[in-house]
Scaffold this motif. Sequence first.
Motif, mmCIF file in Angstrom:
data_model
loop_
_atom_site.group_PDB
_atom_site.id
_atom_site.type_symbol
_atom_site.label_atom_id
_atom_site.label_comp_id
_atom_site.label_asym_id
_atom_site.label_seq_id
_atom_site.Cartn_x
_atom_site.Cartn_y
_atom_site.Cartn_z
ATOM 1 N N THR A 95 4.162 -2.585 12.786
ATOM 2 C CA THR A 95 3.152 -2.350 12.692
ATOM 3 C C THR A 95 1.694 -2.536 11.933
ATOM 4 O OG1 THR A 95 3.769 -0.841 10.513
ATOM 5 C CG2 THR A 95 3.601 0.120 12.314
ATOM 6 N N VAL A 96 0.821 -1.939 12.120
ATOM 7 C CA VAL A 96 -0.473 -2.847 11.613
ATOM 8 C C VAL A 96 -0.221 -2.723 9.579
ATOM 9 C CG1 VAL A 96 -3.326 -2.599 10.779
ATOM 10 C CG2 VAL A 96 -1.936 -2.659 12.817
ATOM 11 N N ILE A 97 0.287 -1.716 9.531
ATOM 12 C CA ILE A 97 1.033 -1.217 7.808
ATOM 13 C C ILE A 97 1.659 -2.656 7.207
ATOM 14 C CG2 ILE A 97 1.945 0.055 6.638
ATOM 15 C CD1 ILE A 97 0.904 2.844 7.898
ATOM 16 N N ASN A 98 2.744 -2.231 7.562
ATOM 17 C CA ASN A 98 3.538 -3.722 7.864
ATOM 18 C C ASN A 98 3.214 -5.047 8.047
ATOM 19 O OD1 ASN A 98 5.270 -1.653 7.305
ATOM 20 N ND2 ASN A 98 7.544 -2.870 8.766
ATOM 21 N N CYS A 99 2.580 -5.268 8.490
ATOM 22 C CA CYS A 99 1.758 -6.898 8.709
ATOM 23 C C CYS A 99 0.390 -6.992 7.643
ATOM 24 C CB CYS A 99 0.519 -6.624 9.272
ATOM 25 S SG CYS A 99 -0.604 -8.050 10.250
ATOM 26 N N PHE A 139 12.750 -4.837 0.948
ATOM 27 C CA PHE A 139 12.775 -2.850 1.024
ATOM 28 C C PHE A 139 11.724 -2.627 2.371
ATOM 29 C CE2 PHE A 139 11.269 1.438 0.121
ATOM 30 C CZ PHE A 139 13.015 1.828 -0.240
ATOM 31 N N LEU A 140 10.637 -3.455 2.397
ATOM 32 C CA LEU A 140 9.525 -2.715 4.051
ATOM 33 C C LEU A 140 10.690 -3.194 5.553
ATOM 34 C CD1 LEU A 140 7.461 -1.732 3.886
ATOM 35 C CD2 LEU A 140 6.218 -4.028 4.106
ATOM 36 N N VAL A 141 10.707 -4.296 5.087
ATOM 37 C CA VAL A 141 11.597 -4.807 6.497
ATOM 38 C C VAL A 141 12.680 -3.987 6.155
ATOM 39 C CG1 VAL A 141 10.441 -7.099 6.595
ATOM 40 C CG2 VAL A 141 12.610 -6.971 5.632
ATOM 41 N N THR A 142 13.596 -3.182 5.729
ATOM 42 C CA THR A 142 14.588 -3.195 6.003
ATOM 43 C C THR A 142 14.104 -1.516 5.905
ATOM 44 O OG1 THR A 142 15.581 -3.195 3.666
ATOM 45 C CG2 THR A 142 15.587 -5.411 4.744
ATOM 46 N N HIS A 143 13.401 -0.989 5.902
ATOM 47 C CA HIS A 143 13.214 0.860 5.759
ATOM 48 C C HIS A 143 14.217 1.289 4.571
ATOM 49 C CE1 HIS A 143 10.859 0.507 9.568
ATOM 50 N NE2 HIS A 143 11.371 -0.387 9.644
ATOM 51 N N GLY A 144 14.184 -0.156 3.625
ATOM 52 C CA GLY A 144 15.013 0.416 2.441
ATOM 53 C C GLY A 144 16.643 1.072 2.570
ATOM 54 N N TRP A 274 6.648 7.370 1.888
ATOM 55 C CA TRP A 274 7.012 6.970 1.084
ATOM 56 C C TRP A 274 7.764 5.224 1.027
ATOM 57 C CZ3 TRP A 274 11.623 5.397 -0.599
ATOM 58 C CH2 TRP A 274 12.964 5.710 0.440
ATOM 59 N N ARG A 275 8.772 5.261 2.399
ATOM 60 C CA ARG A 275 9.142 3.259 2.051
ATOM 61 C C ARG A 275 8.202 2.577 2.077
ATOM 62 N NH1 ARG A 275 12.506 6.787 5.195
ATOM 63 N NH2 ARG A 275 14.392 6.219 5.093
ATOM 64 N N GLU A 276 6.951 2.665 2.499
ATOM 65 C CA GLU A 276 6.073 1.622 2.485
ATOM 66 C C GLU A 276 4.573 1.277 1.516
ATOM 67 O OE1 GLU A 276 7.008 2.407 7.313
ATOM 68 O OE2 GLU A 276 6.801 3.820 5.544
ATOM 69 N N ILE A 277 5.065 2.781 0.967
ATOM 70 C CA ILE A 277 4.749 2.761 -0.357
ATOM 71 C C ILE A 277 5.006 2.244 -1.552
ATOM 72 C CG2 ILE A 277 3.521 4.790 -1.804
ATOM 73 C CD1 ILE A 277 2.309 6.694 0.210
ATOM 74 N N VAL A 278 7.088 2.570 -1.762
ATOM 75 C CA VAL A 278 7.461 1.728 -2.024
ATOM 76 C C VAL A 278 7.618 0.404 -2.266
ATOM 77 C CG1 VAL A 278 9.572 1.565 -3.483
ATOM 78 C CG2 VAL A 278 8.668 4.132 -3.049
ATOM 79 N N GLY A 279 7.442 0.025 -1.117
ATOM 80 C CA GLY A 279 7.329 -1.297 -0.605
ATOM 81 C C GLY A 279 6.757 -2.359 -1.341
ATOM 82 N N GLY A 280 4.856 -1.252 -0.798
ATOM 83 C CA GLY A 280 3.799 -2.508 -1.151
ATOM 84 C C GLY A 280 3.401 -1.799 -2.417
ATOM 85 N N LEU A 281 3.538 -1.114 -3.608
ATOM 86 C CA LEU A 281 3.673 -1.232 -4.507
ATOM 87 C C LEU A 281 4.503 -2.364 -5.434
ATOM 88 C CD1 LEU A 281 3.813 2.775 -5.227
ATOM 89 C CD2 LEU A 281 1.664 1.313 -5.657
ATOM 90 N N TRP A 282 5.801 -2.555 -4.666
ATOM 91 C CA TRP A 282 6.161 -3.807 -5.117
ATOM 92 C C TRP A 282 5.631 -4.673 -5.133
ATOM 93 C CZ3 TRP A 282 12.253 -3.380 -3.795
ATOM 94 C CH2 TRP A 282 13.171 -2.092 -4.796
ATOM 95 N N ILE A 283 5.060 -5.264 -3.926
ATOM 96 C CA ILE A 283 4.855 -6.070 -3.269
ATOM 97 C C ILE A 283 2.989 -6.955 -4.355
ATOM 98 C CG2 ILE A 283 3.257 -7.503 -1.754
ATOM 99 C CD1 ILE A 283 5.255 -6.118 0.095
ATOM 100 N N PHE A 284 2.763 -5.542 -4.471
ATOM 101 C CA PHE A 284 1.297 -4.999 -5.475
ATOM 102 C C PHE A 284 1.674 -6.041 -7.402
ATOM 103 C CE2 PHE A 284 -1.029 -2.066 -2.144
ATOM 104 C CZ PHE A 284 -1.019 -3.587 -1.538
ATOM 105 N N LEU A 285 2.445 -5.690 -7.521
ATOM 106 C CA LEU A 285 2.577 -5.840 -8.621
ATOM 107 C C LEU A 285 3.954 -7.306 -8.680
ATOM 108 C CD1 LEU A 285 3.602 -5.444 -11.644
ATOM 109 C CD2 LEU A 285 6.523 -4.170 -10.650
ATOM 110 N N GLY A 286 4.329 -7.961 -7.583
ATOM 111 C CA GLY A 286 4.252 -9.205 -7.721
ATOM 112 C C GLY A 286 3.205 -9.561 -7.221
ATOM 113 N N VAL A 287 1.996 -9.617 -6.957
ATOM 114 C CA VAL A 287 0.800 -10.128 -6.585
ATOM 115 C C VAL A 287 0.265 -10.355 -7.948
ATOM 116 C CG1 VAL A 287 -1.640 -10.711 -5.333
ATOM 117 C CG2 VAL A 287 1.082 -10.236 -4.039
#
Length: 311
Positions: A95-99, A139-144, A274-287
């Motif tokens: 998906t575009v979201i995952n991209c 987490f994102l690519v494995t859907h948790g 919720w999986r995309e949101i959680v994975g995205g928050l982890w990525i944003f925090l890491g960035v």
Amino acid sequence: MDNSSNKIYIFLCLAAILWGAQPVVVKVVLQELSPLLITLYRYVGISMILLIILYITHGRNIFPSARHLPILAVMGVSGITLNNVLQFSGLQYSTVINCTLVSATTPAMTAVMAALAHQEQMNEVQWIGIITSFFGVLFLVTHGSLAIITSLSFNFGDILFFCSQACWAIYTLLGRKIMAELSPMFTTAWAGLIGAILTGILVLWDGIELTTNLTANGIGAMFYMILGGGVLAMIWWNRGVKIVGASQTAIFINIMPVVGMLLAVLLLGEHLGWREIVGGLWIFLGVYLTTPGGAHSFPIHPDKTLLSGRR
């Protein structure tokens, strides 16, 4: 803060918005063109426009020297051919979201490669940020799902996105080195042209027809990718690096996933769970922890800094 700085922040926002919307546009044109043809047409257009601008502003002195060609060639292979083809191919499976979320790991991935190449140093907080981003992507690519990890049945498209960002990190590091001697526009134009030539060879090797009947949507999408997400965004971004510095410019990368996710939901009907949101928050925090602003919020070794970049 002077007026020129205020204006450049507006243009940096616009560049990030143009890039954030690009995966949605690619999703449209993928219905009519293969990833190889999209890459070929896009960078032939971008390179020709930039070379014309260079010719107008610099006259006949627009050709690279022999000693610069090897680095430009590797940049063309990694940042143009592989980066684009892998990302566009990934959009056929994911998906575009995952991209857009995986693309947000670019600063962290570049930081790791810069540290390994001994180009830059990082403190402990920045390493924590990189690890956090990695787990966000995992987490994102494995859907948790732990079962997906143990069975190694990852989403193929997400893996292609990750490999695409690794190629862009290589391009960025090489670009930093060569742009000590060449201008960003010159470097982008020639790396793009070399990448387009290589992509053209792959197209011919694969037996793909160069001519195609694009619909109005396809033509509009290609114009957007060439002019909007290509020429304009690149010029505005490089101008921002020059005026406010790479560290402050890199912060605007975080706009891109937000734009991409919103447009994917509104225009493509993709599901933001919720999986995309959680994975995205982890990525944003890491960035945030990896880039200079975030790392300096937790001063451990003030003498060690990191600069992040983006296309």
